[in-house]
Scaffold this motif. Structure first.
Motif, PDB file in Angstrom:
ATOM      1  N   ALA A 195      26.477  37.123   1.252  1.00 32.21           N
ATOM      2  CA  ALA A 195      25.192  37.601   0.734  1.00 32.21           C
ATOM      3  C   ALA A 195      25.173  39.133   0.679  1.00 32.21           C
ATOM      4  CB  ALA A 195      24.059  37.074   1.605  1.00 32.21           C
ATOM      5  N   TYR A 196      25.726  39.764   1.700  1.00 31.27           N
ATOM      6  CA  TYR A 196      25.746  41.231   1.813  1.00 31.27           C
ATOM      7  C   TYR A 196      26.558  41.854   0.677  1.00 31.27           C
ATOM      8  CZ  TYR A 196      26.056  45.679   4.440  1.00 31.27           C
ATOM      9  OH  TYR A 196      25.961  46.981   4.863  1.00 31.27           O
ATOM     10  N   GLN A 197      27.768  41.334   0.484  1.00 32.34           N
ATOM     11  CA  GLN A 197      28.618  41.884  -0.584  1.00 32.34           C
ATOM     12  C   GLN A 197      27.976  41.637  -1.953  1.00 32.34           C
ATOM     13  OE1 GLN A 197      32.768  40.333   0.592  1.00 32.34           O
ATOM     14  NE2 GLN A 197      33.156  42.431  -0.021  1.00 32.34           N
ATOM     15  N   THR A 198      27.408  40.434  -2.116  1.00 29.90           N
ATOM     16  CA  THR A 198      26.794  40.082  -3.403  1.00 29.90           C
ATOM     17  C   THR A 198      25.604  41.002  -3.674  1.00 29.90           C
ATOM     18  OG1 THR A 198      27.456  37.806  -2.976  1.00 29.90           O
ATOM     19  CG2 THR A 198      25.922  38.145  -4.774  1.00 29.90           C
ATOM     20  N   GLN A 199      24.834  41.294  -2.640  1.00 30.61           N
ATOM     21  CA  GLN A 199      23.669  42.172  -2.807  1.00 30.61           C
ATOM     22  C   GLN A 199      24.110  43.583  -3.218  1.00 30.61           C
ATOM     23  OE1 GLN A 199      19.865  41.348  -0.684  1.00 30.61           O
ATOM     24  NE2 GLN A 199      20.377  43.192   0.454  1.00 30.61           N
ATOM     25  N   LEU A 200      25.204  44.067  -2.596  1.00 28.93           N
ATOM     26  CA  LEU A 200      25.707  45.407  -2.960  1.00 28.93           C
ATOM     27  C   LEU A 200      26.196  45.451  -4.411  1.00 28.93           C
ATOM     28  CD1 LEU A 200      27.689  46.646   0.177  1.00 28.93           C
ATOM     29  CD2 LEU A 200      25.435  47.370  -0.603  1.00 28.93           C
ATOM     30  N   GLU A 251      29.888  55.034  -1.494  1.00 36.75           N
ATOM     31  CA  GLU A 251      28.868  54.855  -0.451  1.00 36.75           C
ATOM     32  C   GLU A 251      29.463  53.973   0.638  1.00 36.75           C
ATOM     33  OE1 GLU A 251      24.790  53.848  -2.496  1.00 36.75           O
ATOM     34  OE2 GLU A 251      26.459  53.125  -3.718  1.00 36.75           O
ATOM     35  N   LYS A 252      29.107  54.276   1.903  1.00 45.48           N
ATOM     36  CA  LYS A 252      29.627  53.488   3.029  1.00 45.48           C
ATOM     37  C   LYS A 252      28.509  52.693   3.679  1.00 45.48           C
ATOM     38  CE  LYS A 252      33.525  56.428   3.921  1.00 45.48           C
ATOM     39  NZ  LYS A 252      34.202  57.359   4.813  1.00 45.48           N
ATOM     40  N   MET A 259      32.368  48.523   4.903  1.00 45.76           N
ATOM     41  CA  MET A 259      32.086  48.048   3.542  1.00 45.76           C
ATOM     42  C   MET A 259      31.807  49.272   2.672  1.00 45.76           C
ATOM     43  SD  MET A 259      32.138  45.227   1.974  1.00 45.76           S
ATOM     44  CE  MET A 259      31.774  43.911   3.136  1.00 45.76           C
ATOM     45  N   MET A 260      32.535  49.380   1.583  1.00 43.77           N
ATOM     46  CA  MET A 260      32.353  50.524   0.698  1.00 43.77           C
ATOM     47  C   MET A 260      31.929  50.043  -0.683  1.00 43.77           C
ATOM     48  SD  MET A 260      34.853  53.318   2.086  1.00 43.77           S
ATOM     49  CE  MET A 260      36.093  53.412   0.899  1.00 43.77           C
ATOM     50  N   ARG A 261      31.087  50.852  -1.322  1.00 40.69           N
ATOM     51  CA  ARG A 261      30.725  50.573  -2.721  1.00 40.69           C
ATOM     52  C   ARG A 261      31.060  51.816  -3.528  1.00 40.69           C
ATOM     53  NH1 ARG A 261      24.783  48.746  -4.271  1.00 40.69           N
ATOM     54  NH2 ARG A 261      24.282  50.823  -3.511  1.00 40.69           N
ATOM     55  N   ILE A 262      31.930  51.621  -4.501  1.00 39.41           N
ATOM     56  CA  ILE A 262      32.343  52.730  -5.357  1.00 39.41           C
ATOM     57  C   ILE A 262      31.767  52.492  -6.747  1.00 39.41           C
ATOM     58  CG2 ILE A 262      34.350  53.943  -6.315  1.00 39.41           C
ATOM     59  CD1 ILE A 262      35.602  52.461  -3.575  1.00 39.41           C
ATOM     60  N   VAL A 287      37.153  48.350   3.767  1.00 36.26           N
ATOM     61  CA  VAL A 287      38.327  49.205   3.943  1.00 36.26           C
ATOM     62  C   VAL A 287      38.502  49.583   5.407  1.00 36.26           C
ATOM     63  CG1 VAL A 287      39.467  51.348   3.238  1.00 36.26           C
ATOM     64  CG2 VAL A 287      37.995  50.148   1.616  1.00 36.26           C
ATOM     65  N   GLY A 288      39.740  49.420   5.905  1.00 36.71           N
ATOM     66  CA  GLY A 288      40.056  49.858   7.256  1.00 36.71           C
ATOM     67  C   GLY A 288      40.932  48.865   7.980  1.00 36.71           C
TER      68      GLY A 288
END
Ligand code: SAH
Length: 214
Positions: free
Chosen positions: A70-75, A198-199, A184-187, A177-178
């Motif tokens: 849900a978190y990744q999808t929201q981003l 954004e981190k 979680m990064m959004r480019i 990343v890491g």
């Protein structure tokens, strides 16, 4: 499938708990409520399908925690008809959520068995608009680029340049990343190609591995 309405009560509870953890997008909450997660899991873990936890699938991989999905999808900020590349099909659960949101999904998996299982399951469920590839995600899918959104569901040491190259102007790449734990990064690719990073929060994913397995 006849048992798709089973466990609706458990799914409702799961969705309520995700809401309290900060998932506010109503379309994402609806998709998680609609999709039977137990279909995507091994028999041994089916009973626990609506716990907010990751579980083992074949080839030593995992089905991501619902909160993480849900978190990744929201981003990503999915809009209907978005062309979305997913790296790491795994169980197919994340791809199915993207499909339910109306995205045109291209999903890549390096393990042949997982690729075939996910493809078979999603076709059996009648989910449309999802294409499956048994390939190395590090390469992306140049032949179908650019993508409005790219999601990586395995832990990367760094952001692969090829994936950035395949991102559309205005598009987002969401990637953990890491080493050990991941940020979680959004480019976002701005007009003119400038990249803005954004981190977000920390997560723990299985590794993003080079090459394919048969
Ligand atoms: N999105 C999945 C999560 C699966 S775990 C789900 O909803 O179930 C991450 C997956 O990424 C694993 O299946 C792993 O095999 C896959 N993976 C790792 N490196 C990869 C690569 N280079 N290319 C494609 N898939 C990869």
């Amino acid at each position: 499938m006849e048992d798709q309405f089973w466990h609706k009560g458990l799914r409702k509870k799961l969705v309520t708990s995700l809401e309290s953890k900060g998932i506010t997008d109503i379309n994402i909450l609806h998709a998680l409520y609609a999709l039977p997660r137990h279909y995507f899991m091994e028999k041994a873990f089916e009973e626990m399908a609506y716990e907010d936890k990751a579980f083992p699938i074949e080839n030593g991989q995992t089905i991501s925690q619902p909160y993480t999905v849900a978190y990744q999808t929201q981003l990503l900020g999915i809009k209907k008809r978005d062309k979305v590349l997913e790296i790491g099909t795994g169980s197919g659960y994340q791809a199915a959520i993207l499909g339910l949101l109306g995205a045109r999904v291209y999903t890549i998996e390096r393990h042949r068995i997982l690729h075939l299982n996910a493809k078979r399951l999603l076709q059996k469920m009648g989910l449309k608009g999802i294409r499956f590839y048994h390939k190395d995600g590090y390469q992306g899918l140049a032949e179908f680029a650019p993508f409005d959104k790219i999601i990586v569901t395995a832990a990367a040491d760094e952001v692969p340049q090829k994936l950035l190259d395949q991102l559309a102007i205005g598009g987002h790449l969401v990637i953990p990343v890491g080493q050990g734990t991941q940020t979680m990064m959004r480019i976002t690719k701005k007009t003119g190609g400038e990249l803005v990073t954004e981190k977000f929060d920390k997560f723990k994913f299985v590794p993003f591995v080079n090459g394919i397995e048969n």
